[in-house]
Design an enzyme around this catalytic site. Sequence first.
Site, PDB file in Angstrom:
ATOM      1  CD  GLU A   1      72.573  69.142  28.216  1.00 10.80           C
ATOM      2  OE1 GLU A   1      72.197  68.487  28.921  1.00 10.80           O
ATOM      3  OE2 GLU A   1      71.912  70.003  27.866  1.00 10.80           O
TER       4      GLU A   1
ATOM      5  CD  GLU B   1      70.663  69.421  23.382  1.00  9.57           C
ATOM      6  OE1 GLU B   1      71.622  68.869  23.012  1.00  9.57           O
ATOM      7  OE2 GLU B   1      69.579  69.134  24.074  1.00  9.57           O
TER       8      GLU B   1
HETATM    9  C1  GAL Z   1      69.498  68.326  26.609  1.00  6.82           C
HETATM   10  C2  GAL Z   1      70.210  66.915  26.114  1.00  6.82           C
HETATM   11  C3  GAL Z   1      69.178  66.323  25.023  1.00  6.82           C
HETATM   12  C4  GAL Z   1      67.806  65.937  25.396  1.00  6.82           C
HETATM   13  C5  GAL Z   1      67.432  67.366  25.777  1.00  6.82           C
HETATM   14  C6  GAL Z   1      66.013  67.425  26.116  1.00  6.82           C
HETATM   15  O1  GAL Z   1      69.890  68.727  27.793  1.00  6.82           O
HETATM   16  O2  GAL Z   1      71.220  67.417  25.748  1.00  6.82           O
HETATM   17  O3  GAL Z   1      70.014  64.981  24.982  1.00  6.82           O
HETATM   18  O4  GAL Z   1      67.857  65.191  26.608  1.00  6.82           O
HETATM   19  O5  GAL Z   1      68.069  68.114  26.738  1.00  6.82           O
HETATM   20  O6  GAL Z   1      65.464  68.808  26.145  1.00  6.82           O
END
Ligand code: GAL
Length: 827
Positions: free
Chosen positions: A415, A491
Site C-alpha cells: 500500500e 491482504e
Molecule cells: C492494511 C495494511 C495493514 C493493516 C491493515 C489493517 O491496509 O496494509 O498493514 O494496517 O490494513 O486492516
Amino acid sequence: MRGFFILPALAISLGVSAQRSDTALKQWEFSRDMSDWKSVSVPHDWAIYGPFDRSNDLQKVTVEQNGEKTATWKTGRTGGLPYIGKGYYRTTFEVPDTAGQVFSFEFDGAMSNPRVKVNGKEIGHWAYGYNSFYINVPAGVIVPGKNSIEVSLENKEKSSRWYPGAGLYRNVRLVTTSPVHVPTWGTYVITPVVSAKEASVRLTTEIAGAAKAQKILVKTDIISPDGTVVATNNSVYHAQGQPFVQDFLVEKPQLWSPDTPCLYEARTTLSVDGKDVDVYNTRFGIRSLEYIPEKGFFLNGEYTKFKGVCQHHDLGPLGAAVNKAALARQIEMLKDMGANAIRTSHNMPAPELVELCDQMGMMLMVEPFDDWSFRPKSQNGYGSIFGEWAQKDMENMVKHYRNNASVVMWSVGNEVPSQWGPDGVSELVMLQDICHRLDPTRPVTCGMDQYGAVIDNGFASTLDIPGFNYKPQYYTQAYEILPQKLILGSETASTVSSRGVYMFPMELKAGAKYPNHQSSGYDTEFCSWSNIPDVDFSMDDDYPWMIGQFVWTGFDYLGEPSPYDTDSWPNHSSVFGIIDLASLPKDRYYLYRSQWNKKESTLHILPHWNWKGREGEKTPVMVYTSYPSAELIVNGKSYGIKSKGEAKPLDYSKRLSMSFYDRDKAWDEDRVQDKAGMERYRLVWDDVVYQPGEVRVVAYNADGSKAEEKTVRTAGKAHHLVLTPNRSKLAADGEDLVYITVQVADKDGNIVPDDSRAVKFATKGAGSFRATANGDPTSLRLFHLPEMDLFSGAATAIVQAGKTPGVITFEASAKGVKPAKISFVVE
Ligand code: GAL
C-alpha cells in the site's frame, strides 16, 4: 541459506586448514544510558517489559490510507511500549589464534540503526531494523585472546505503524572461516527440471579469498532427506572472481510441498592443495512453481490456492525477541487451521521462521517494507532511508532466502502511497528488477489498495502478479483488464473480533465501537475498508484465476488497535487476528478451519451459553462446520436443520460498468446487505431465545447420514482451575517453551466462559516462567510478571526450559477456586 554450524568444538582456534565455525553470541550486557548495565540473553527485546503508557510514541497523524482527512491522536499505535530511544549492548569473546582465519559477524536483525564496534573500532552499520546483514571484519581488528563487541541502537519516534520491538531481538553470530571460503549467502540453488522421475539441480557458488587463477577443488554432494548422497559433482574452479556453477541429476526426487516438506542439502567442500578449507551447506527443496494465466497457481503440477495469513513479526507477550518454539507453535496452529502460506508483512522475517516453514511445510511470501520514498506513511519510517538503502536491503533479502523451498513469491511493498503516480511505477520497476536479477524463479507482487490509480498508471500491469488489498469487488474487472490473467488477494478480510465477546444485536457493521472497547466475536464486524471472511471465500471458490488470499492477520499483534486506534487508550493491540495475542483461537479460527482444513472435520458452536440477564432475549447461534448441514437443538427444542450454500454469492460482475466512485458506494452497501453471502459458509439461527441450559448441534453428511454432534452447556459457579498445555516434554536448550491455557471450570468440569479473575503462577525446577497474556487488547498487565486476569475465561502462561534436564512444576492459583498443578519433563 547461511552455512550450518560445523564442528563447534573446533571453533575459532583452528589454523590454516580451518573449516568454518559459526558461534552464536548469546550472553550480553545491556544499557539504555551506557552507565547502568545488566546481563541479558540475546534475542532480547528491551521494550516488552513495559510499562505501557499512552505517551509512548503517541502519534498525531492523518492516516490517509484509511481515508482520514485531518490529524488525530493515535494511541497505542505502536503498542504503547517504550521502544523509542537509544540502547547499547556489549560482550566479549575469545579467539585463541587468528592466524589463517577471516572473521565476519552475521546479524539476523537489530532494531534499529545498529552501529557495531569491535575492540573500540567501528566496523559496520545498518539502518533497517528488520533486515539481516553481515559485516566482514577488516584484517587485524580481531586479535588473539579477548575481544569486545559493542552494538549501539536507536529507534526514532513515528517510525512505525505497529510494534517494532527494540534491541538485539534476533541472533548474532561470529563466523570464522579460512581465507578461501564461501561468503555469507554465497550459494544459489535452482531446480530447472522437476518431475516425479527426475530433477536437475543447479548450484552456483561464490568463492571468496582466492588468488587470481588459483585452482580450487569444489566437491558438492547432494544429500537426500533421508541422509544419503544421491549426486556428487567434483570439479575444479579456476578463480577469476566469477561464481562457479555445478549441475546435478537427482532421480526420483522427493518433492517439497506443505504436505511433504522434504528437504535436500548441497554440501560443498572447497579444497586447496589437497586440504579441505571450507564446508558450506545449502538446504533446499525440489519443487516446481507454475503461475499459469487463467488457470492459477500450480505446485508440483497440482492446482494450489493460497490459503494464507499475513503476520507481523512480534510473538505477543514475548515481544519481538525471536524464539523458535514460539514460531513453531504458530505454524502448528495455522497448519491445523488448514493454512498453507504466510506473508511476512511488512518486513523481512527472522531466519528461524523461514527455516521452520521449510521444515514444517508452509509457503511464504517474503516482503521487505511498508513504505517507499514518495509520501511515506510514517514520518521517520522506511521512506526516509529508502533512497540510500532500498537496493542494499532488497539484495540482502533475496540472497538470504532464495534457496528456501518455502519461499514461493516476493513482495516488494505494501500500500505504498506512490501507487498514485508515475514515481511509484519507477520505484516498482527498480525493486522488481532486483528480484528478477537475483532470482528469476519466483514472481513478484506488491499489496495494492488504490484500485483506480494502479489500473490507470500502469502500476498493476507492471507486476508479475497483481496483488490487491481489500478489493474483492474489483477482482473480476481487474482480471479482465490486466495482462497477467491471475489475481491475488494479497491482504484480505481485516475482520475484527475479540475472543469470546459477543455484541447484540448481531449485525454486519463497519467501524463498530462499544463502551468496553471490544469487537464482536460473531465475526460480523470490519473496518471501513474491509469485510467478513465469507466474501473472500466466495472469490476463491468461484474463480480459478484467483490464486488465493492472505488474511489480515493470522495472529493478533502489538499495536494498530483498530477500530480503537484514535484516542482510545488503553487499547494497544490488534483485534484483526484469527488467533488472539495469547495464542488462543477465536471463533473465526474454526470458520477458516471449516473451509481450509480438508483433512479433518470441524464442528464449532458460538456463542458460549452463559448469558445471565439475557433470559428470554434473542441470542443468535452460529455453527462453523465442514459438514454441509446441521440441526440446532436448544434445551430440547429443535430450531431446524440448516444447510450451507443456500445463500447466493454476491455478484460483483453486475457492477462492472460503474465508475470507481459508484462502485465503492455500491460496495459499502453490498458488504452489509443480505448477510453478504455469509450463509454460504456458516449456519446461522437468528431467532434462538436464550435460557440457560444446553445448545446441541447434530451435523449431517451430504447423504443425510448423521456425522457428529456437539453440545455447549451453561456453566455453573466457578470451582477449580484447569490447565491445558500444548506439550508435555521440552528440550533442555534454555529456549524451548510450553504454552499453558489457563481456565476455570464449574464442579462438573464445564468451562466458565466469562470469568475474569486474576490468576497467579508459580514455576519451579528445571525451567522458568517466561510470559503471560490474555488476548484482551485493553489489558495493561505486564507480560513478564507471573499474574494475569482471565479474559473471556482464559489466559495463557508460557514457561521456558532451562539448560539442565529435570522436571518443571507449574502451579496456578486464584481467589475462590481450587488451584491446579502440572509438571513437564525437560530432557
Ligand atoms: C492494511 C495494511 C495493514 C493493516 C491493515 C489493517 O491496509 O496494509 O498493514 O494496517 O490494513 O486492516
